[in-house]
Design a protein around this motif. Structure first.
Motif, mmCIF file in Angstrom:
data_model
loop_
_atom_site.group_PDB
_atom_site.id
_atom_site.type_symbol
_atom_site.label_atom_id
_atom_site.label_comp_id
_atom_site.label_asym_id
_atom_site.label_seq_id
_atom_site.Cartn_x
_atom_site.Cartn_y
_atom_site.Cartn_z
ATOM 1 N N VAL A 67 6.275 9.432 22.143
ATOM 2 C CA VAL A 67 6.026 9.253 20.710
ATOM 3 C C VAL A 67 7.263 8.767 19.955
ATOM 4 O O VAL A 67 7.221 7.741 19.273
ATOM 5 C CB VAL A 67 5.509 10.571 20.080
ATOM 6 N N VAL A 68 8.365 9.502 20.053
ATOM 7 C CA VAL A 68 9.535 9.250 19.206
ATOM 8 C C VAL A 68 10.115 7.855 19.427
ATOM 9 O O VAL A 68 10.265 7.078 18.478
ATOM 10 C CB VAL A 68 10.610 10.335 19.415
ATOM 11 N N HIS A 69 10.447 7.511 20.660
ATOM 12 C CA HIS A 69 11.067 6.211 20.922
ATOM 13 C C HIS A 69 10.166 5.027 20.547
ATOM 14 O O HIS A 69 10.649 4.086 19.893
ATOM 15 C CB HIS A 69 11.523 6.112 22.380
ATOM 16 N N PRO A 70 8.869 5.035 20.886
ATOM 17 C CA PRO A 70 8.024 3.911 20.463
ATOM 18 C C PRO A 70 7.898 3.778 18.942
ATOM 19 O O PRO A 70 7.910 2.661 18.408
ATOM 20 C CB PRO A 70 6.661 4.231 21.085
ATOM 21 N N VAL A 71 7.823 4.900 18.223
ATOM 22 C CA VAL A 71 7.710 4.831 16.763
ATOM 23 C C VAL A 71 9.008 4.292 16.161
ATOM 24 O O VAL A 71 8.978 3.422 15.281
ATOM 25 C CB VAL A 71 7.349 6.217 16.172
ATOM 26 N N LEU A 72 10.138 4.783 16.632
ATOM 27 C CA LEU A 72 11.421 4.303 16.107
ATOM 28 C C LEU A 72 11.628 2.820 16.409
ATOM 29 O O LEU A 72 12.167 2.086 15.582
ATOM 30 C CB LEU A 72 12.566 5.131 16.677
ATOM 31 N N ARG A 73 11.201 2.390 17.568
ATOM 32 C CA ARG A 73 11.282 0.965 17.924
ATOM 33 C C ARG A 73 10.409 0.152 16.971
ATOM 34 O O ARG A 73 10.824 -0.911 16.488
ATOM 35 C CB ARG A 73 10.826 0.769 19.366
ATOM 36 N N ALA A 74 9.216 0.642 16.679
ATOM 37 C CA ALA A 74 8.279 -0.078 15.814
ATOM 38 C C ALA A 74 8.798 -0.218 14.381
ATOM 39 O O ALA A 74 8.533 -1.223 13.734
ATOM 40 C CB ALA A 74 6.918 0.622 15.809
ATOM 41 N N VAL A 75 9.531 0.785 13.894
ATOM 42 C CA VAL A 75 10.036 0.727 12.522
ATOM 43 C C VAL A 75 11.487 0.243 12.436
ATOM 44 O O VAL A 75 12.073 0.228 11.364
ATOM 45 C CB VAL A 75 9.875 2.083 11.787
ATOM 46 N N GLY A 76 12.064 -0.153 13.583
ATOM 47 C CA GLY A 76 13.401 -0.736 13.588
ATOM 48 C C GLY A 76 14.548 0.244 13.424
ATOM 49 O O GLY A 76 15.612 -0.145 12.948
ATOM 50 N N LEU A 77 14.353 1.489 13.789
ATOM 51 C CA LEU A 77 15.410 2.488 13.644
ATOM 52 C C LEU A 77 15.999 2.946 14.975
ATOM 53 O O LEU A 77 16.748 3.920 15.025
ATOM 54 C CB LEU A 77 14.876 3.711 12.888
ATOM 55 N N GLU A 78 15.688 2.244 16.041
ATOM 56 C CA GLU A 78 16.117 2.687 17.366
ATOM 57 C C GLU A 78 17.641 2.659 17.520
ATOM 58 O O GLU A 78 18.222 3.575 18.105
ATOM 59 C CB GLU A 78 15.450 1.839 18.445
ATOM 60 N N ASP A 79 18.314 1.651 16.987
ATOM 61 C CA ASP A 79 19.779 1.583 17.114
ATOM 62 C C ASP A 79 20.461 2.719 16.354
ATOM 63 O O ASP A 79 21.384 3.355 16.868
ATOM 64 C CB ASP A 79 20.305 0.230 16.616
#
Length: 178
Positions: A67-79
């Motif tokens: 959940v967490v990593h895919p959502v953060l990737r989708a909203v551009g907050l992964e870095d």
């Protein structure tokens, strides 16, 4: 706990999980307008924050990959999330949580990150409790000391909220410059 305090605790829960807007824009005018209730307001929002932060820690711990990593990737907050996670796992767990939680920046990435790196849950709760306790109860004491004087100035609540929001945004901007 009265219904208004439950409502404030619910708002604090939302602010510590999914709503990245500082709760102080709502509670500071309340504390100033009702200085005798300021400590009860602080207690309600502190408890709501602890529950919300613990929930997000648990989400990070149990649902990081699905959940967490895919959502953060989708909203551009992964870095940004990766930077916080590196700080958390690099030996600065307590202080990273404390400083992010104390500052006027949204703490959701730090709470999720604390769970994903598997940080000690007791240290996590202690850092959140201490930082938000200083922040919320400090505001309550300040409201008790100067709240009546500010209330006598008859500043419209809308202007007070806008002024506080502007100060928080400026503070956030200054913190991100350094």
């Amino acid at each position: 706990m009265s219904r208004s305090n439950v409502g404030l605790a619910t708002l604090s829960f939302a602010e510590s999980t999914v709503v990245p807007i500082p709760l102080e824009t709502i509670v500071v005018p309340l504390m100033i307008g009702h200085p005798r209730r300021a400590l009860r307001i602080a207690l309600a929002i502190w408890l709501g924050c602890l529950v919300g932060a613990t929930l997000f820690y648990s989400v990070g711990l149990l649902l990081a990959d699905p959940v967490v990593h895919p959502v953060l990737r989708a909203v551009g907050l992964e870095d940004e999330f990766r930077k916080i996670s590196d700080d958390l796992s690099g030996g600065g767990f307590f202080w990273t949580i404390f400083l992010v939680s104390f500052s006027p920046v949204p703490m959701q990435l730090a709470t999720l990150g604390a769970g994903t790196v598997g940080g000690n849950p007791l240290i996590f709760v202690a850092a959140i409790a201490l930082s938000r306790g200083v922040r919320y109860f400090g505001l309550a004491v300040l409201a008790q000391l100067v709240g009546e004087r500010i209330a006598h100035l008859k500043i419209p609540t809308g202007w007070l909220v806008l002024g506080l929001a502007a100060l928080l945004v400026i503070g956030w901007g200054v913190m991100h410059m350094f």
